[in-house]
Design an enzyme around this catalytic site. Structure first.
Site, short mmCIF file in Angstrom:
data_model
loop_
_atom_site.label_atom_id
_atom_site.label_comp_id
_atom_site.label_asym_id
_atom_site.label_seq_id
_atom_site.Cartn_x
_atom_site.Cartn_y
_atom_site.Cartn_z
N GLU A 144 -2.14 -13.24 6.93
CA GLU A 144 -3.18 -12.11 7.15
C GLU A 144 -4.36 -12.45 6.63
O GLU A 144 -4.41 -13.04 5.39
CB GLU A 144 -2.68 -10.52 6.68
CG GLU A 144 -3.70 -9.85 7.32
CD GLU A 144 -2.94 -8.32 7.32
OE1 GLU A 144 -2.12 -7.90 7.96
OE2 GLU A 144 -3.34 -7.81 6.28
N ASP B 43 2.06 -11.14 4.17
CA ASP B 43 1.39 -10.01 3.73
C ASP B 43 0.89 -10.13 2.42
O ASP B 43 1.52 -9.50 1.70
CB ASP B 43 1.85 -8.59 4.45
CG ASP B 43 1.03 -7.62 3.99
OD1 ASP B 43 -0.13 -7.90 4.17
OD2 ASP B 43 1.54 -6.51 3.53
N ASP C 100 5.46 -3.44 3.40
CA ASP C 100 4.78 -4.95 3.41
C ASP C 100 5.63 -5.91 4.15
O ASP C 100 5.15 -6.97 4.59
CB ASP C 100 4.70 -5.18 1.88
CG ASP C 100 3.78 -4.27 1.16
OD1 ASP C 100 2.51 -4.41 1.32
OD2 ASP C 100 4.46 -3.41 0.36
#
Length: 172
Positions: A67, A8, A139
């Site tokens: 991502e 992430d 996160d």
């Protein structure tokens, strides 16, 4: 057995999570957050690159999932996020890891069942799916969700192809 590193990316905090996928089953390996200090952008990107290089060296994942950038409210923020993603992708490319990219909406849909899920829902489902004793940090949970999305996608591709495995980004 496949070790999947989920990322992430962020310009202040980059979450990471590693899961092990074995015959459709997933198991937690590790997760955490690389905290990026204030300073020049080049130095901050180096912290991301060096942190992920250390993780990749220590755990030797087989694949990485990250991502994709979404259009933030502000173009400067989206640009910084894209640069953080670039540092993470280069860390994987240097080690010749295949990299898969997933939209945030697809990750949430895969893990929670709702593409508009909020962070607490993602954290809860990651905790449940990986049978963790506690809720992971935001996160790290997002990174584990990316890894879970990749594991689900891999398994689906294997079933569709009628094959028995998936190696180096290809169904075999």
């Amino acid at each position: 057995m496949t070790l999947i590193l989920g990322i992430d990316p962020g310009s202040r905090k980059t979450g990471f999570g590693i899961i092990q996928a074995i015959s459709g089953q997933v198991h937690y390996v590790t997760s955490g957050v690389i905290r990026i200090p204030d300073g020049e952008l080049a130095g901050r990107l180096k912290v991301i690159f060096d942190g992920l290089t250390t993780i990749i060296t220590q755990y030797s994942p087989d694949e990485m999932a990250i991502e994709q950038v979404f259009m933030a409210r502000n173009a400067a923020s989206a640009l910084k996020l894209g640069q953080a993603r670039g540092a993470a992708i280069v860390a994987a490319a240097v080690r010749e890891l295949p990299v898969a990219e997933y939209e945030a909406r697809k990750v949430k849909q895969s893990v929670v069942g709702n593409g508009a899920a909020d962070k607490s829902q993602v954290q809860h489902m990651v905790k449940t799916l990986l049978r963790l004793p506690g809720v992971p940090q935001e996160d790290a949970a997002d990174a584990l969700a990316v890894a879970l999305c990749h594991a689900n996608t891999r398994q689906h591709l294997i079933k569709l192809s009628g094959s028995s495995s998936f190696r180096r980004g290809r169904v075999v």
